[in-house]
Design a protein around this motif. Sequence first.
Motif, PDB file in Angstrom:
ATOM      1  N   CYS A 111       0.822  -1.228   0.000  1.00 55.30           N
ATOM      2  CA  CYS A 111       0.000   0.000   0.000  1.00 55.30           C
ATOM      3  C   CYS A 111       0.847   1.264   0.000  1.00 55.30           C
ATOM      4  N   LEU A 112       1.896   1.297  -0.804  1.00 53.53           N
ATOM      5  CA  LEU A 112       2.775   2.462  -0.868  1.00 53.53           C
ATOM      6  C   LEU A 112       2.236   3.479  -1.866  1.00 53.53           C
ATOM      7  N   PRO A 113       2.259   4.766  -1.505  1.00 55.61           N
ATOM      8  CA  PRO A 113       1.700   5.795  -2.396  1.00 55.61           C
ATOM      9  C   PRO A 113       2.643   6.113  -3.544  1.00 55.61           C
ATOM     10  N   ARG A 114       2.116   6.810  -4.527  1.00 56.54           N
ATOM     11  CA  ARG A 114       2.946   7.371  -5.576  1.00 56.54           C
ATOM     12  C   ARG A 114       3.686   8.589  -5.002  1.00 56.54           C
ATOM     13  N   PRO A 115       4.759   9.050  -5.670  1.00 56.81           N
ATOM     14  CA  PRO A 115       5.409  10.289  -5.232  1.00 56.81           C
ATOM     15  C   PRO A 115       4.387  11.431  -5.169  1.00 56.81           C
ATOM     16  N   LEU A 116       4.530  12.284  -4.177  1.00 56.29           N
ATOM     17  CA  LEU A 116       3.512  13.292  -3.899  1.00 56.29           C
ATOM     18  C   LEU A 116       3.348  14.318  -5.016  1.00 56.29           C
ATOM     19  N   SER A 117       2.120  14.702  -5.222  1.00 52.62           N
ATOM     20  CA  SER A 117       1.762  15.791  -6.124  1.00 52.62           C
ATOM     21  C   SER A 117       0.868  16.766  -5.358  1.00 52.62           C
ATOM     22  N   PRO A 118       1.262  18.070  -5.268  1.00 54.83           N
ATOM     23  CA  PRO A 118       2.553  18.624  -5.663  1.00 54.83           C
ATOM     24  C   PRO A 118       3.674  18.135  -4.747  1.00 54.83           C
ATOM     25  N   PRO A 119       4.924  18.270  -5.174  1.00 53.15           N
ATOM     26  CA  PRO A 119       5.451  19.145  -6.230  1.00 53.15           C
ATOM     27  C   PRO A 119       5.366  18.562  -7.637  1.00 53.15           C
ATOM     28  N   LEU A 120       5.214  17.240  -7.768  1.00 52.23           N
ATOM     29  CA  LEU A 120       5.130  16.648  -9.101  1.00 52.23           C
ATOM     30  C   LEU A 120       3.800  16.958  -9.761  1.00 52.23           C
ATOM     31  N   GLN A 121       3.824  17.050 -11.067  1.00 50.96           N
ATOM     32  CA  GLN A 121       2.594  17.082 -11.848  1.00 50.96           C
ATOM     33  C   GLN A 121       2.459  15.735 -12.542  1.00 50.96           C
ATOM     34  N   ARG A 122       1.248  15.207 -12.570  1.00 48.80           N
ATOM     35  CA  ARG A 122       1.006  13.907 -13.190  1.00 48.80           C
ATOM     36  C   ARG A 122       0.403  14.098 -14.565  1.00 48.80           C
ATOM     37  N   ILE A 123       1.062  13.521 -15.550  1.00 51.01           N
ATOM     38  CA  ILE A 123       0.665  13.677 -16.953  1.00 51.01           C
ATOM     39  C   ILE A 123       0.216  12.316 -17.452  1.00 51.01           C
ATOM     40  N   THR A 124      -1.014  12.216 -17.897  1.00 45.21           N
ATOM     41  CA  THR A 124      -1.527  10.906 -18.283  1.00 45.21           C
ATOM     42  C   THR A 124      -2.680  11.043 -19.265  1.00 45.21           C
ATOM     43  N   MET A 125      -2.904   9.976 -20.039  1.00 43.65           N
ATOM     44  CA  MET A 125      -4.092   9.887 -20.887  1.00 43.65           C
ATOM     45  C   MET A 125      -5.069   8.885 -20.305  1.00 43.65           C
ATOM     46  N   SER A 126      -4.761   8.360 -19.113  1.00 38.57           N
ATOM     47  CA  SER A 126      -5.636   7.397 -18.443  1.00 38.57           C
ATOM     48  C   SER A 126      -6.268   8.060 -17.235  1.00 38.57           C
ATOM     49  N   ARG A 382      -3.814  15.585 -23.442  1.00 41.20           N
ATOM     50  CA  ARG A 382      -3.545  14.796 -22.251  1.00 41.20           C
ATOM     51  C   ARG A 382      -4.034  15.549 -21.022  1.00 41.20           C
ATOM     52  N   ALA A 383      -4.119  14.870 -19.905  1.00 44.15           N
ATOM     53  CA  ALA A 383      -4.576  15.473 -18.654  1.00 44.15           C
ATOM     54  C   ALA A 383      -3.385  15.694 -17.743  1.00 44.15           C
ATOM     55  N   ILE A 384      -3.327  16.872 -17.131  1.00 42.47           N
ATOM     56  CA  ILE A 384      -2.287  17.189 -16.167  1.00 42.47           C
ATOM     57  C   ILE A 384      -2.960  17.445 -14.834  1.00 42.47           C
ATOM     58  N   SER A 385      -2.603  16.658 -13.833  1.00 42.81           N
ATOM     59  CA  SER A 385      -3.250  16.742 -12.520  1.00 42.81           C
ATOM     60  C   SER A 385      -2.241  17.146 -11.465  1.00 42.81           C
ATOM     61  N   VAL A 386      -2.701  17.971 -10.545  1.00 39.98           N
ATOM     62  CA  VAL A 386      -1.884  18.394  -9.414  1.00 39.98           C
ATOM     63  C   VAL A 386      -2.681  18.177  -8.152  1.00 39.98           C
ATOM     64  N   GLY A 387      -2.095  17.510  -7.181  1.00 44.68           N
ATOM     65  CA  GLY A 387      -2.772  17.282  -5.913  1.00 44.68           C
ATOM     66  C   GLY A 387      -3.198  15.840  -5.756  1.00 44.68           C
ATOM     67  N   PRO A 388      -3.685  15.486  -4.580  1.00 44.83           N
ATOM     68  CA  PRO A 388      -4.113  14.103  -4.317  1.00 44.83           C
ATOM     69  C   PRO A 388      -5.219  13.671  -5.263  1.00 44.83           C
ATOM     70  N   GLN A 389      -5.111  12.434  -5.778  1.00 42.44           N
ATOM     71  CA  GLN A 389      -6.126  11.906  -6.688  1.00 42.44           C
ATOM     72  C   GLN A 389      -6.807  10.656  -6.154  1.00 42.44           C
ATOM     73  N   SER A 390      -6.212  10.017  -5.156  1.00 41.20           N
ATOM     74  CA  SER A 390      -6.769   8.777  -4.614  1.00 41.20           C
ATOM     75  C   SER A 390      -6.716   8.832  -3.098  1.00 41.20           C
ATOM     76  N   PRO A 465       6.306  24.705 -15.280  1.00 46.96           N
ATOM     77  CA  PRO A 465       5.352  23.598 -15.231  1.00 46.96           C
ATOM     78  C   PRO A 465       4.892  23.279 -13.825  1.00 46.96           C
ATOM     79  N   LEU A 466       5.457  23.946 -12.832  1.00 44.65           N
ATOM     80  CA  LEU A 466       5.111  23.632 -11.451  1.00 44.65           C
ATOM     81  C   LEU A 466       4.547  24.852 -10.752  1.00 44.65           C
ATOM     82  N   PRO A 467       3.550  24.660  -9.868  1.00 41.94           N
ATOM     83  CA  PRO A 467       2.953  25.780  -9.161  1.00 41.94           C
ATOM     84  C   PRO A 467       3.870  26.274  -8.049  1.00 41.94           C
TER      85      PRO A 467
END
Length: 527
Positions: A111-126, A382-390, A465-467
Motif C-alpha cells: 500500500c505504498l503511495p505514488r510520489p507526492l503531487s505537488p510538487p510533481l505534476q502527473r501527466i496521463t491519458m488514463s 492529455r490530462a495534467i493533474s496536481v494534488g491528491p487523486q486517490s 510547469p510547477l505551481p
Amino acid sequence: MGKGTKDQPDAGLRSLDHYTSRLPLWRYWPRQQLLPLIRYETPYLAWVQEKVRTPALDSYFAFTANLGTHTFFMVFLPFLFWCGSTSLGRGLVHILAGGVFFSGFLKDLLCLPRPLSPPLQRITMSGSAALEYGFPSTHSTNAVSVAVYALALLHAPDSTLSAKTTLFLQTITYLYVGSIVLGRLYCGMHGMLDVIIGCAMGALIGLVQFYYGPALDQYILYASLKGILIIPLVILVLVRIHPEPADDCPCFDDSVAFAGVTLGADMASWRFAKSTLAWTEPLPGTIPYNFEGLGWTKTVLRLVVGVLCVFAWRETMKPSLLRILPPIFRSLEKLGLLLPRRFFTNASQYTTVPSNLKDRDVIPNFSELPSILTTMRHPRRRAISVGPQSAADAYETLAYREKRRRESQSGSNRDSPAADGEGKANGAAVPSRTQSKLDEYEHMMGRGSPHSSAVDVDSSVRSSPLPPPQNEADKPDEKEVFSQIKKPRVRYDVEVVTKLVVYAGIPWVVIDVAPFLFEWIGLGVPV
C-alpha cells in the motif's frame, strides 16, 4: 470507508494511523521502511521534471504510456494466435499475467503511495491510473518483461532472422522499453524505487518464461484431463490469496482479469491441440496460418472477424452474468459460503447491478472504441493533474503534513527553527542560505488543492510547469482533501466471478472458436 464518511477518513482514524489499523505488522513494517525513500526522492523527481519538460515530451510520454498497458497487449495478442505464432502468443500471455498479478500483489500488499503531487505534476491519458498504489510500476514490469523475452528470442541459437532484421527489432525494443520506463518518471506517475523494482520483476519474469516456457508448453499440450485441471486450481488459489488493500485500489481487478486470460489460454490450447484442425508444427496446437496461401485480404478479414467474435462474447456474457449471478450470490451468502472482500458490496446489499457500469477493463467496451480512436487521432491531448487523486494520495498528503508539523514543533522545543532549515541546527549557528529549488519542492509536499485540466500542446503556455508553494493558510483541511480526490465507483461482489468467466472466455474464443469459424466462412488455409 463507511457510508456517510466518504469525504473524510474513517471515524477515529487520522492520516498517521490509517495503515496501522488496517495492515498487520508484517505488512506495515516494510511499508514504513520504504516510505522514507519515496518521500526523499520526490523533490529530486520534481526538479528533474521541471528541467526537462516540454509540451512535445508531455505528449510523447503520455501517448507512449498506453503502449505499456495490459490493455494494449490484450488487444493485439489475438493477432499472434491467428497469424500462426501460437507459442509466442501463449508466452506473452504468461508474461503479462505474471507481471500484472505479481506487481498488483505487491501494490496491495504494501500500500505504498505514488510520489507526492505537488510538487510533481502527473501527466496521463488514463483517468484511472492514479487510483492505484505506486510500488512497483506495472508499466515498467510489463515493458521490461516483454523486452527481455523478445531480446532473448532474438539472440536464441534457433533464430532464423537476418542480422539486419535482428538489429532493427533490437533497436525498436530498446526504444520501446526506454520510452515506457523513463516516461513513468517524466510523467510524475512513479519514482525511481517503483520503476527499479518493476524493471527487476519484469526482467525476472521474462527470463523465467524464456528458459522454462517451453517446458510449460509441453505440459499444457500433452497433459491428461487430471493434469490440466491443476492449472485452474492454482490460478483460483492465487486469486484468493491476493492481499486486501488498505484503500479502495483497483489492482485486484486487473489481477483477476489476467488470471482469467491465463486460465482460458491454457485450457483452450490444451483442447485445441487435440482437435483435427490444429497443426503439429512448430508445436502441437498451432492455429493454421499461411500468408502465401491467404494473402493480405484474407489475413485482414480473419483479424476483423476474430476481433468481432471477441467483442461479441464480451458484450453478451458480461451483462448476462451480472443479471444471473446476484441471486446465486445471495443464496450462497445466506449459507455462509462466500468469503467477502473489502471494498466489494455484497449481493444482499443491492438488487441489481447498473447496466452502464464503468469498468477498469483490460478489453474495452465496444461502445468505447470511438472515444479510443479519437484519443489516438489526437495524441497531443492529455490530462495534467496536481494534488491528491486517490485515498492513498490523500493519506500520504496528510501524513507528510503531520510529519512536517512534528518536526517543526520538535525544532521549536530545541529553540531551533528547523521548520525552514535556516538559523541554528543542533545547537550550532549556521549561515542562512537562499532557498534552493529542492527546498522549494520539499516545501510543496503535503500542500495544495487537487485539480486537473486537459491541456493541448498548442495552447499550453506557461512560464513554469510547477505551481509556486502555497502559504500555510491556503492548505486544505482533511475534509477538503478527501472531498476532492477521485473516488472509485461502487464495486459488486459478482464482478470477480464475472471477470474470471468473461476473460477466460476471450482466449477460448481466440484459440478454440475463431479458427473453426475461419474454416467455415472460407478464411482457412487452403489445402
